[in-house]
Design a protein around this motif. Sequence first.
Motif, short mmCIF file in Angstrom:
data_model
loop_
_atom_site.label_atom_id
_atom_site.label_comp_id
_atom_site.label_asym_id
_atom_site.label_seq_id
_atom_site.Cartn_x
_atom_site.Cartn_y
_atom_site.Cartn_z
N SER B 264 32.50 -23.59 61.54
CA SER B 264 33.21 -22.32 61.69
C SER B 264 34.47 -22.35 60.86
O SER B 264 35.02 -23.43 60.61
N GLY B 265 34.90 -21.18 60.42
CA GLY B 265 36.14 -21.10 59.64
C GLY B 265 37.01 -20.06 60.33
O GLY B 265 36.52 -19.02 60.74
N SER B 266 38.30 -20.35 60.43
CA SER B 266 39.16 -19.48 61.23
C SER B 266 40.49 -19.17 60.59
O SER B 266 40.92 -19.82 59.64
N ASP B 267 41.15 -18.15 61.15
CA ASP B 267 42.49 -17.78 60.69
C ASP B 267 43.51 -18.88 61.00
O ASP B 267 44.63 -18.83 60.50
N ASP B 268 43.11 -19.87 61.80
CA ASP B 268 44.04 -20.97 62.10
C ASP B 268 44.04 -22.02 60.98
O ASP B 268 44.57 -23.11 61.13
N ALA B 269 43.43 -21.67 59.83
CA ALA B 269 43.42 -22.52 58.62
C ALA B 269 42.55 -23.76 58.73
O ALA B 269 42.64 -24.65 57.89
N THR B 270 41.72 -23.84 59.78
CA THR B 270 40.84 -25.01 59.88
C THR B 270 39.37 -24.59 59.85
O THR B 270 39.02 -23.46 60.18
N CYS B 271 38.53 -25.56 59.46
CA CYS B 271 37.09 -25.40 59.61
C CYS B 271 36.73 -26.46 60.64
O CYS B 271 37.34 -27.53 60.68
N ARG B 272 35.78 -26.17 61.49
CA ARG B 272 35.38 -27.16 62.49
C ARG B 272 33.87 -27.27 62.53
O ARG B 272 33.16 -26.32 62.23
N SER B 286 40.99 -30.00 58.08
CA SER B 286 42.27 -29.33 57.90
C SER B 286 43.24 -30.25 57.19
O SER B 286 43.01 -31.45 57.08
N LYS B 287 44.30 -29.66 56.66
CA LYS B 287 45.36 -30.42 56.02
C LYS B 287 46.66 -29.68 56.32
O LYS B 287 46.67 -28.46 56.38
N ASP B 288 47.74 -30.43 56.43
CA ASP B 288 49.03 -29.80 56.69
C ASP B 288 49.38 -28.80 55.60
O ASP B 288 50.04 -27.80 55.84
#
Lengths: 70, 361
Positions: B264-272, B286-288
């Motif tokens: 999944s890809g999200s507005d929280d800047a991560t893929c899970r 994710s990355k900072d």
Amino acid sequence: MARDMSDKEILKMELDQLKKEVSTPRTPVNANCTDTIAFVEGLAPNDPLIKGVPDDKNPYKGDKGGCIIT
Amino acid sequence: MRSPPTPEMATQEVPLNETLAHLKTESETLKSKLEEERAKLHDVELHQVAEKVEGLGQFVMKTRRTLKGHGNKVLCMDWCKDKRRIVSSSQDGKVIVWDAFTTNKEHAVTMPCTWVMACAYAPSGCAVACGGLDNKCSVYPLSLDKNENLAAKKKSVAMHTNYLSACSFTNSDMQILTSSGDGTCALWDVESGQLLQSFHGHAADVLCLDLAPSETGNTFVSGGCDKKANVWDMRSGQCIQSFETHESDINSVRYYPSGDAFASGSDDATCRLYDLRADREVAIYSKDSIIFGVSSVDFSLSGRLLFGGYNDYTINVWDVLKGTRVSILFGHENRVSTLRVSPDGTAFCTGSWDHTLRIWA
């Protein structure tokens, strides 16, 4: 539709769903990840984006064919 | 004169609030129990199991084709099973079918609405489906006659009460699955326009969906503004699994090639990555330094690579097993709004708010 439901109805919907989910059968991460890795390793040698495709077979590399002006 | 509240009124007030609070606490208790059950099986992380896997080499992926022709933001695209045709839709209401090898436009349709947020190619390659702010999903049969007006043959299939966010044909041209801003997903019969099954469970707009690879059966996954990703049984309409670990809207979901997991890809800047058998999130990409939302994700053929299109105009390529980023691709001049790998895995296509589509290989 979710937009037309009251908070209480949405909560009830969530609750019913959670009750079902608590009893879902699950397997340990270790076993599943090992499976996933085996799956990937099996297919990776044939993955065009990983191993690349020779230029003559790749429809995107090289000239897309234009017109030759003589 | 004000009359004191009657005893009936007083007792009517209390049960209502009590039930709401009661429901909330029961919900919280069940959620903790669910977490406990899932945690019991969390004996190791994916990247730990993958430590001995060989690292990937350097990647050279470049834009090989740029498809220009849309007059406004490209919102969605899909590949045809023939691995060379692409359908794309845009904010200006246009839906265009391209030949990705030659960059020629084969068909163009103007929809009666703007913001065509969803488009899909039929498995046969003979039709495309699209929709958006018109709250509908319409199917256009593609004619071999270039002069024929495609809009004349349009068939309205799906009707939602809010915008159409995504659509996909099932294994045949006969059924379409849709997701909508009205919080539901639905399965429709194309010929009759009949609603075959509806899927209720999201508490807010549903933004994306993906069907399980045909070998693994009749399920699909959807993601929404309620931060949840739900897995549904298409026949019964039941939600079989639900995942809520993202911190913001889920813009894109994609099944893993094996069908046992999805990303999944999200507005929280991560893929899970969520494993369906372990019923939990097993990896987070994710990355900072990445602070912009992910609009779309897709896997390479083997599932080793995860491509993510981001709102900071870039594409990040992740090693699915090790959890590390292997490459970052530049080229688009505005948000990447859609990304799909071609059916044979030789290339992937991205669409962007910069009005263009790019083919990368």
